[in-house]
Write a protein that holds these residues in place. Structure first.
Motif, PDB file in Angstrom:
ATOM      1  N   ARG A  44     -16.243  29.479 -42.289  1.00  0.00           N
ATOM      2  CA  ARG A  44     -16.609  29.411 -40.864  1.00  0.00           C
ATOM      3  C   ARG A  44     -17.447  30.727 -40.564  1.00  0.00           C
ATOM      4  NH1 ARG A  44     -12.028  27.541 -36.826  1.00  0.00           N
ATOM      5  NH2 ARG A  44     -13.318  28.566 -35.304  1.00  0.00           N
ATOM      6  N   GLU A  68     -17.465  24.828 -42.462  1.00  0.00           N
ATOM      7  CA  GLU A  68     -16.776  23.813 -41.817  1.00  0.00           C
ATOM      8  C   GLU A  68     -17.282  23.113 -40.604  1.00  0.00           C
ATOM      9  OE1 GLU A  68     -12.709  25.739 -41.299  1.00  0.00           O
ATOM     10  OE2 GLU A  68     -12.476  24.713 -39.352  1.00  0.00           O
ATOM     11  N   TRP A  69     -18.385  23.605 -40.022  1.00  0.00           N
ATOM     12  CA  TRP A  69     -19.159  22.936 -39.107  1.00  0.00           C
ATOM     13  C   TRP A  69     -20.596  22.991 -38.983  1.00  0.00           C
ATOM     14  CZ3 TRP A  69     -21.909  26.289 -36.061  1.00  0.00           C
ATOM     15  CH2 TRP A  69     -21.624  27.676 -36.107  1.00  0.00           C
ATOM     16  N   LYS A  72     -23.114  19.948 -39.817  1.00  0.00           N
ATOM     17  CA  LYS A  72     -23.126  18.888 -39.124  1.00  0.00           C
ATOM     18  C   LYS A  72     -24.367  18.561 -38.190  1.00  0.00           C
ATOM     19  CE  LYS A  72     -18.224  18.913 -39.887  1.00  0.00           C
ATOM     20  NZ  LYS A  72     -16.763  19.607 -39.158  1.00  0.00           N
ATOM     21  N   HIS A 105     -21.593  19.536 -45.891  1.00  0.00           N
ATOM     22  CA  HIS A 105     -20.844  18.744 -45.328  1.00  0.00           C
ATOM     23  C   HIS A 105     -21.321  18.774 -43.887  1.00  0.00           C
ATOM     24  CE1 HIS A 105     -17.087  16.679 -43.801  1.00  0.00           C
ATOM     25  NE2 HIS A 105     -17.034  17.809 -42.941  1.00  0.00           N
ATOM     26  N   GLU A 155     -16.030   9.701 -43.823  1.00  0.00           N
ATOM     27  CA  GLU A 155     -14.849   8.873 -42.780  1.00  0.00           C
ATOM     28  C   GLU A 155     -15.724   7.526 -42.381  1.00  0.00           C
ATOM     29  OE1 GLU A 155     -13.289  11.424 -40.174  1.00  0.00           O
ATOM     30  OE2 GLU A 155     -12.922  13.025 -41.600  1.00  0.00           O
ATOM     31  N   GLN A 244     -10.386  13.998 -48.990  1.00  0.00           N
ATOM     32  CA  GLN A 244     -10.126  15.217 -48.106  1.00  0.00           C
ATOM     33  C   GLN A 244      -8.853  15.767 -48.382  1.00  0.00           C
ATOM     34  OE1 GLN A 244     -10.856  14.403 -43.933  1.00  0.00           O
ATOM     35  NE2 GLN A 244     -13.005  13.492 -44.368  1.00  0.00           N
ATOM     36  N   GLU A 276     -10.806  18.912 -48.814  1.00  0.00           N
ATOM     37  CA  GLU A 276     -10.287  19.779 -47.583  1.00  0.00           C
ATOM     38  C   GLU A 276      -8.802  19.844 -47.376  1.00  0.00           C
ATOM     39  OE1 GLU A 276     -11.868  17.580 -43.995  1.00  0.00           O
ATOM     40  OE2 GLU A 276     -13.782  17.070 -45.140  1.00  0.00           O
ATOM     41  N   TRP A 318      -9.087  23.562 -46.977  1.00  0.00           N
ATOM     42  CA  TRP A 318      -9.886  23.702 -45.655  1.00  0.00           C
ATOM     43  C   TRP A 318      -9.510  24.943 -45.001  1.00  0.00           C
ATOM     44  CZ3 TRP A 318     -14.195  21.127 -45.072  1.00  0.00           C
ATOM     45  CH2 TRP A 318     -14.666  21.142 -44.010  1.00  0.00           C
ATOM     46  N   TRP A 326      -8.182  24.726 -38.202  1.00  0.00           N
ATOM     47  CA  TRP A 326      -7.985  23.785 -37.195  1.00  0.00           C
ATOM     48  C   TRP A 326      -6.626  23.077 -36.787  1.00  0.00           C
ATOM     49  CZ3 TRP A 326      -7.566  17.827 -37.634  1.00  0.00           C
ATOM     50  CH2 TRP A 326      -6.806  17.635 -38.839  1.00  0.00           C
TER      51      TRP A 326
HETATM   52  O1  G3I Z   1     -21.163  24.472 -32.447  1.00  0.00           O
HETATM   53  C1  G3I Z   1     -20.286  25.917 -32.177  1.00  0.00           C
HETATM   54  C2  G3I Z   1     -21.164  27.092 -32.348  1.00  0.00           C
HETATM   55  O2  G3I Z   1     -22.370  27.010 -31.904  1.00  0.00           O
HETATM   56  C3  G3I Z   1     -20.364  28.177 -32.302  1.00  0.00           C
HETATM   57  O3  G3I Z   1     -21.144  29.286 -32.713  1.00  0.00           O
HETATM   58  C4  G3I Z   1     -19.130  28.143 -33.183  1.00  0.00           C
HETATM   59  C5  G3I Z   1     -18.218  29.599 -33.237  1.00  0.00           C
HETATM   60  O4  G3I Z   1     -17.789  29.416 -32.141  1.00  0.00           O
HETATM   61  O5  G3I Z   1     -18.486  27.109 -32.835  1.00  0.00           O
HETATM   62  C6  G3I Z   1     -19.107  25.854 -32.897  1.00  0.00           C
HETATM   63  O6  G3I Z   1     -18.098  24.888 -32.360  1.00  0.00           O
HETATM   64  C7  G3I Z   1     -16.791  24.387 -32.868  1.00  0.00           C
HETATM   65  C8  G3I Z   1     -16.679  24.335 -34.498  1.00  0.00           C
HETATM   66  O7  G3I Z   1     -15.710  23.503 -35.015  1.00  0.00           O
HETATM   67  C9  G3I Z   1     -16.551  25.933 -35.021  1.00  0.00           C
HETATM   68  O8  G3I Z   1     -15.102  26.138 -34.235  1.00  0.00           O
HETATM   69  C10 G3I Z   1     -17.390  22.971 -32.392  1.00  0.00           C
HETATM   70  O9  G3I Z   1     -17.294  22.809 -31.122  1.00  0.00           O
HETATM   71  C11 G3I Z   1     -16.017  22.112 -32.936  1.00  0.00           C
HETATM   72  O10 G3I Z   1     -16.192  20.634 -32.814  1.00  0.00           O
HETATM   73  C12 G3I Z   1     -15.815  22.399 -34.503  1.00  0.00           C
HETATM   74  O11 G3I Z   1     -14.713  21.577 -34.870  1.00  0.00           O
HETATM   75  C13 G3I Z   1     -14.646  21.132 -36.402  1.00  0.00           C
HETATM   76  C14 G3I Z   1     -14.626  19.622 -36.533  1.00  0.00           C
HETATM   77  O12 G3I Z   1     -14.530  19.432 -37.814  1.00  0.00           O
HETATM   78  C15 G3I Z   1     -15.628  18.948 -35.750  1.00  0.00           C
HETATM   79  O13 G3I Z   1     -17.157  19.282 -36.333  1.00  0.00           O
HETATM   80  C16 G3I Z   1     -13.492  21.802 -37.053  1.00  0.00           C
HETATM   81  O14 G3I Z   1     -13.934  23.307 -37.132  1.00  0.00           O
HETATM   82  C17 G3I Z   1     -13.526  21.494 -38.450  1.00  0.00           C
HETATM   83  O15 G3I Z   1     -12.214  22.015 -38.961  1.00  0.00           O
HETATM   84  C18 G3I Z   1     -13.296  19.919 -38.438  1.00  0.00           C
HETATM   85  O16 G3I Z   1     -13.345  19.382 -39.783  1.00  0.00           O
HETATM   86  C19 G3I Z   1     -13.212  18.165 -40.078  1.00  0.00           C
HETATM   87  C20 G3I Z   1     -14.196  17.857 -41.155  1.00  0.00           C
HETATM   88  O17 G3I Z   1     -15.550  18.032 -40.897  1.00  0.00           O
HETATM   89  C21 G3I Z   1     -13.934  16.268 -41.719  1.00  0.00           C
HETATM   90  N1  G3I Z   1     -12.680  16.086 -42.072  1.00  0.00           N
HETATM   91  C22 G3I Z   1     -11.609  16.478 -41.006  1.00  0.00           C
HETATM   92  C23 G3I Z   1     -11.564  17.955 -40.421  1.00  0.00           C
HETATM   93  C24 G3I Z   1     -10.603  18.306 -39.323  1.00  0.00           C
HETATM   94  O18 G3I Z   1     -10.991  17.684 -38.299  1.00  0.00           O
END
Ligand code: G3I
Length: 364
Positions: A44, A68-69, A72, A105, A155, A244, A276, A318, A326
């Motif tokens: 991250r 991780e994000w 997307k 990813h 998915e 994953q 993952e 992951w 997470w």
């Molecule tokens: O978008 C913000 C960004 O602007 C900010 O700078 C950053 C740091 O605070 O945060 C970002 O937001 C969150 C991001 O995680 C980082 O924490 C998002 O709001 C949050 O929705 C995002 O969650 C991720 C989630 O997927 C949705 O994308 C999780 O970290 C991540 O572990 C999870 O990963 C998924 C895989 O993509 C697919 N397989 C399942 C796995 C677990 O759910």
């Protein structure tokens, strides 16, 4: 070579419990490479920017990383036509500084969609295809030099009865805005757009809940195989399947079943990656941290060995530490008993756990 492996394994095994020694011992990336495998992890960018200790640990352990994000849709194209590659560029910067490869990813998913996207997809199939094509071609053009493997679709297989949160369908595909907008051919459409945009990119279909010896996972494995065989029968470009590996220790696991599944994908000519991996502990925890960590390592080892036996050669966790997972921050999976899952190779203080030693043994 065999002597070298044993020496390295010995080093890694000893080092796992004596932190100062770990700094000199080979990292998991080195052990895996010697064995013809690849080990890596999700990162991250916001944490990498503020935690040099984690940056150093990730550089030593991971040969490949994935944001991780940062890759997307909600981050890359937050508004229609406005792209923001800065977070993904941060992932790329750290990876290039550590001589790591990078996975992308994910180009198409029904989660992490920005608010404008579902309404745009609902404008009709021609507009939906145009939106998808603009996103994929723009992202691949921007990242072409740095990222050579993308989860093109993520998915897409319907969650069967008997699983958590089953989908209300008996079809093979999840009822998502993508299926609704473009029909069952949307996966092929995304893959063909990606191949057209970058002919040498590795195109991966990434999926979860494919490991357990349960009715739901067995149904999902069959659904995935039907979808994949259908794509390949239509000469659709597809190079790899990402499994994953978000493991839940409550799930029964029979290695021979999972090995046969991985092998069946391999025999279709597809690479199989574990993309993952992390481990959710059972409701009833072992009485000590040492016993908990040993149980996590044992469950993960059975899963990974079965994957290796089926032909998998690339493994990503992951995240490396319990601290940033997470599994700790997401209320949907975090523990409700005041404990936190210990499903990663390192604990919240970046100390190696039994899972790190188990990975070293697996790669030696
Ligand atoms: O978008 C913000 C960004 O602007 C900010 O700078 C950053 C740091 O605070 O945060 C970002 O937001 C969150 C991001 O995680 C980082 O924490 C998002 O709001 C949050 O929705 C995002 O969650 C991720 C989630 O997927 C949705 O994308 C999780 O970290 C991540 O572990 C999870 O990963 C998924 C895989 O993509 C697919 N397989 C399942 C796995 C677990 O759910």
């Amino acid at each position: 070579m065999r002597l070298r492996r044993r020496t390295l394994a010995g080093l890694a095994g000893v080092a796992a419990f004596h932190r100062p020694a770990l700094a000199q011992a080979p990292g998991l990336r080195d052990l895996a490479r010697i064995r013809g495998m690849t080990f890596g992890t999700a990162v991250r960018s916001e944490i990498m920017e503020r935690d040099p200790a984690l940056v150093a640990l990730t550089a030593r352990e991971a040969a490949i990383v994935v944001g991780e994000w940062e890759g997307k849709w909600d981050v890359l194209q937050p508004e229609r036509g406005r792209f923001d590659f800065e977070p993904l560029r941060a992932v790329i910067r750290h990876a290039q500084a550590a001589n790591q490869r990078i996975r992308g990813h994910t180009l198409l998913w029904h989660v992490a969609m920005p608010p404008w996207l579902a309404p745009a997809l609902a404008e009709g199939p021609a507009q939906a295809r145009a939106v998808l094509e603009t996103h994929i071609t723009t992202v691949l053009a921007e990242t072409r030099a740095a990222i050579r493997d993308w989860d093109v679709v993520n998915e897409v297989i319907a969650v069967p009865p008997g699983s958590d949160n089953p989908d209300p369908t008996d079809g093979d595909l999840r009822p998502t805005p993508w299926l609704q907008a473009l029909g069952p051919g949307y996966i092929e459409t995304a893959l063909r757009i990606a191949r057209q945009a970058d002919p040498t990119l590795r195109l991966t279909l990434n999926e979860f809940d494919l490991y357990a010896d349960t009715r739901g996972a067995n149904t999902k494995r069959q659904r995935l195989l039907r979808v994949v065989r259908g794509l390949l029968d239509r000469n659709c470009p597809l190079d790899a399947i990402g499994i994953q590996g978000h493991l839940q220790m409550r799930d029964p696991f029979r290695p021979e079943i999972f090995t046969a599944f991985v092998r069946s994908l391999h025999e279709l000519g597809l690479a199989v990656l574990i993309t993952e991996m992390d481990v959710r502990e059972p409701d009833q925890l072992a009485p000590t941290l040492e016993a908990r960590d040993a149980a996590v390592a044992e469950y993960a080892t059975r899963f990974l060995q079965a994957a290796i036996d089926g032909g998998a050669r690339t493994f990503l966790t992951w995240g490396l530490t319990d601290r940033d997972s997470w599994l700790v921050t997401d209320p949907g999976v975090a523990r409700r008993d005041g404990q936190t899952h210990r499903g990663h190779p390192y604990d919240a203080e970046l100390r190696p756990k039994a899972l790190r030693a188990a990975l070293a043994r697996l790669f030696s």
